[in-house]
Motif scaffolding. Structure first.
Motif, PDB file in Angstrom:
ATOM      1  N   ARG A 117       0.979  -1.061   0.146  1.00 56.45           N
ATOM      2  CA  ARG A 117      -0.002   0.006   0.119  1.00 56.45           C
ATOM      3  C   ARG A 117       0.712   1.348   0.090  1.00 56.45           C
ATOM      4  O   ARG A 117       0.541   1.967  -0.574  1.00 56.45           O
ATOM      5  CB  ARG A 117      -1.018  -0.139   1.179  1.00 56.45           C
ATOM      6  N   GLY A 118       1.880   1.174   0.927  1.00 56.52           N
ATOM      7  CA  GLY A 118       2.727   2.417   0.880  1.00 56.52           C
ATOM      8  C   GLY A 118       3.222   2.507  -0.179  1.00 56.52           C
ATOM      9  O   GLY A 118       3.453   3.790  -0.856  1.00 56.52           O
ATOM     10  N   PHE A 119       4.184   1.642  -1.148  1.00 50.32           N
ATOM     11  CA  PHE A 119       4.836   1.701  -2.354  1.00 50.32           C
ATOM     12  C   PHE A 119       3.795   2.215  -3.517  1.00 50.32           C
ATOM     13  O   PHE A 119       4.137   3.088  -4.436  1.00 50.32           O
ATOM     14  CB  PHE A 119       5.454   0.332  -2.568  1.00 50.32           C
ATOM     15  N   ALA A 120       2.423   1.741  -3.373  1.00 53.28           N
ATOM     16  CA  ALA A 120       1.672   2.135  -4.460  1.00 53.28           C
ATOM     17  C   ALA A 120       1.134   3.639  -4.473  1.00 53.28           C
ATOM     18  O   ALA A 120       1.186   4.355  -5.285  1.00 53.28           O
ATOM     19  CB  ALA A 120       0.470   1.161  -4.166  1.00 53.28           C
ATOM     20  N   CYS A 121       1.086   4.152  -2.933  1.00 49.11           N
ATOM     21  CA  CYS A 121       0.842   5.626  -2.848  1.00 49.11           C
ATOM     22  C   CYS A 121       2.092   6.390  -3.213  1.00 49.11           C
ATOM     23  O   CYS A 121       1.782   7.162  -4.047  1.00 49.11           O
ATOM     24  CB  CYS A 121       0.536   5.995  -1.355  1.00 49.11           C
ATOM     25  N   LEU A 122       3.328   5.881  -2.797  1.00 50.11           N
ATOM     26  CA  LEU A 122       4.438   6.540  -3.345  1.00 50.11           C
ATOM     27  C   LEU A 122       4.764   6.503  -4.843  1.00 50.11           C
ATOM     28  O   LEU A 122       5.351   7.542  -5.236  1.00 50.11           O
ATOM     29  CB  LEU A 122       5.713   5.981  -2.489  1.00 50.11           C
ATOM     30  N   ASP A 123       4.356   5.652  -5.542  1.00 49.81           N
ATOM     31  CA  ASP A 123       4.523   5.511  -7.099  1.00 49.81           C
ATOM     32  C   ASP A 123       3.614   6.757  -7.380  1.00 49.81           C
ATOM     33  O   ASP A 123       4.117   7.642  -8.257  1.00 49.81           O
ATOM     34  CB  ASP A 123       3.920   4.561  -7.533  1.00 49.81           C
TER      35      ASP A 123
END
Length: 511
Positions: free
Chosen positions: A74-80
């Protein structure tokens, strides 16, 4: 996962720098991630865009204290998505920081590496006290200057309390509880009852009690609150007609009754409650009740501004040559009674050597010169504890001190240089850093060691004619003809220094 677009806030006054400077701030909180993009023009800055996403990376730490796979995804998808937005806006500078979840997670290094790749910038982990300082900076920028205030920020993993007057924070504290952790501990599975609320409030008050007296003694004219929990409670109070949005004991009593009457968080229906706040509301309410009871708060109002706005203020200040980190280093040197004149000589010498090899050794990033300078200014601060082994004492002081403006990574890197500035090279300390940072610090340590060695007499050093050339695991000092002939002690030190580096797999020569 929903990305929420929040309306831009009002313009903030600022000292003008370059026209149309664009700055971005990224706040990687335990419950939500935020991206702010602001533009500076004509002495003001305006927030152009504020993106928020509830990622809850601090809510899914496993038994080993690691961020779980789902939370990390979830965090990485947001940061993408944040990274895509940053690539379009092309800000002059981006400041990204992680708070409690990244302070405590056992796999924080893995998350930070992924975050940096997606954002295209360095991500700093900041201490709780630094978080509190930035929160106050973000809040006080939009308020009148003269009033003494209590500022409370209930985050996902920690709660920050600040008493300040105008721009000056008088007392800063970061307490080790937040709405995510308390909700998980006392309201598992979303079960709500009065007994659990009481236990959660008592747990928060126990952590608050050691500092509550000092805060009450300082006093304040008004109490204000920032960030998610305060926003949520204020919105519920306003929507329910309980108040104009101000939080009072009566509001908290009504909200607590509404929470515990339903018995289940999923079935809770409250006007004004946003879905991303539902999973952490019980813990947030318990903390707010503890703050009201423990500090004697009668009324708390919501204010705009928080950590991310503080990052914006700090970024603009750095662009305008007002870096609080330099002042923090000078303050620590003064408190440790460092010989400032000698530290300045070592700093100047190390910087001269850095200039000689910056290109050859790829030490041309701004942080390289900064870390080297701060380490030189503080390399003898450990003498405040003991002269024997002062490099070890100094490293401990720098890594663990509260240095305003500095990230935990900054302090750890400077501490490594101080620990390595004399005696046998501590190879195990360098192994704690990932490449390519490890190699940068190893080379910077050589420059600091040579700076201290060449200034061994504690007298002014004339740099004319001294040069340093660097190769792969090799360095050569060049002196004017006859320079070492009249400095036998320096020559002896260089011979010993060459042996230290040979043991570490390097070649240090001099002529």
């Amino acid at each position: 996962m929903k990305m929420e677009q929040i309306s831009p806030r009002a313009a903030h006054q600022w000292n003008a720098g370059e026209p149309e400077t664009v700055v971005a701030a990224v706040d990687l909180g335990s419950n939500s991630f935020h991206l702010l993009i602001a533009r500076e023009a004509n002495g003001r800055f305006e927030v152009e865009e504020h993106l928020k996403e509830a990622t809850r990376v601090g809510a899914e730490l496993d038994s080993d204290g690691a961020i779980g796979a789902a939370a990390m995804a979830r965090g990485f998808a947001c940061l993408d998505r944040f990274g895509e937005r940053l690539s379009r806006s092309r800000p002059t500078t981006v400041r990204a920081v992680g708070t409690n979840a990244l302070r405590v997670a056992s796999n924080a290094a893995e998350f930070l590496a992924g975050a940096e790749a997606r954002l295209g910038c360095r991500v700093e982990t900041i201490s709780g006290i630094e978080e509190a300082r930035l929160i106050y900076l973000g809040v006080c920028g939009g308020l009148s200057a003269a009033t003494r205030r209590l500022v409370a920020d209930i985050g996902g993993g920690s709660t920050e309390l600040i008493v300040g007057e105008g721009a000056n924070a008088l007392r800063l504290e970061s307490l080790p509880f937040g709405c995510v952790g308390l909700t998980q501990q006392f309201f598992p599975g979303g079960r709500l009852d009065a007994r659990a609320m009481q236990h959660a409030e008592v747990a928060a008050r126990r952590e608050l009690e050691p500092v509550a007296r000092e805060y009450r003694d300082l006093g304040w004219v008004e109490a204000v609150g920032a960030s998610g929990t305060v926003h949520a409670i204020a919105a519920i109070a306003r929507a329910g007609g309980w108040s104009d949005g101000a939080i009072t004991p009566a509001v908290l009593d009504r909200l607590t009754a509404a929470l515990t009457a339903g018995g289940d968080l999923e079935r809770l229906r409250l006007a004004g409650l946003e879905e991303d706040q539902r999973p952490v509301l019980p813990g947030g309410v318990a903390i707010m009740r503890a703050l009201f009871a423990g500090l004697g708060i009668n009324r708390l109002r919501l204010v705009e501004g928080a950590l991310r706005e503080g990052l914006l203020y700090e970024s603009f200040a750095r662009l305008n040559d007002a870096d609080v980190r330099s002042a923090s280093v000078r303050d620590l040197a003064a408190r440790c009674r460092v010989d400032i004149a000698h530290a300045s000589r070592v700093d100047a010498t190390a910087q001269m050597l850095l200039h000689e090899v910056a290109t050859a050794w790829s030490l041309d990033q701004p942080d390289d010169a900064r870390w080297l300078s701060w380490a030189a200014q503080l390399h003898e601060c450990g003498r405040a504890i003991a002269c024997n082994g002062f490099h070890r004492h100094g490293a401990y002081i720098v890594e663990n001190a509260d240095l305003a403006g500095c990230s935990q990574q900054d302090q750890r890197n400077v501490a490594t240089l101080i620990r390595a500035h004399r005696r046998v090279l501590p190879l195990a300390v360098f192994q704690q850093h990932r490449e390519p940072l490890r190699n940068r610090l190893f080379r910077l340590a050589l420059l600091l060691r040579l700076g201290a060695l060449l200034c061994r007499s504690r007298a002014d050093l004339h740099h004319a004619g001294i040069r340093l050339t660097g190769g792969d695991k090799a360095a050569t000092l060049h002196f004017p003809a006859g320079w070492l002939d009249v400095r036998a002690l320096t020559a002896a030190d260089l011979e010993e220094e060459a042996a230290y580096w040979q043991a570490a797999g390097w070649t240090l020569t001099y002529n």
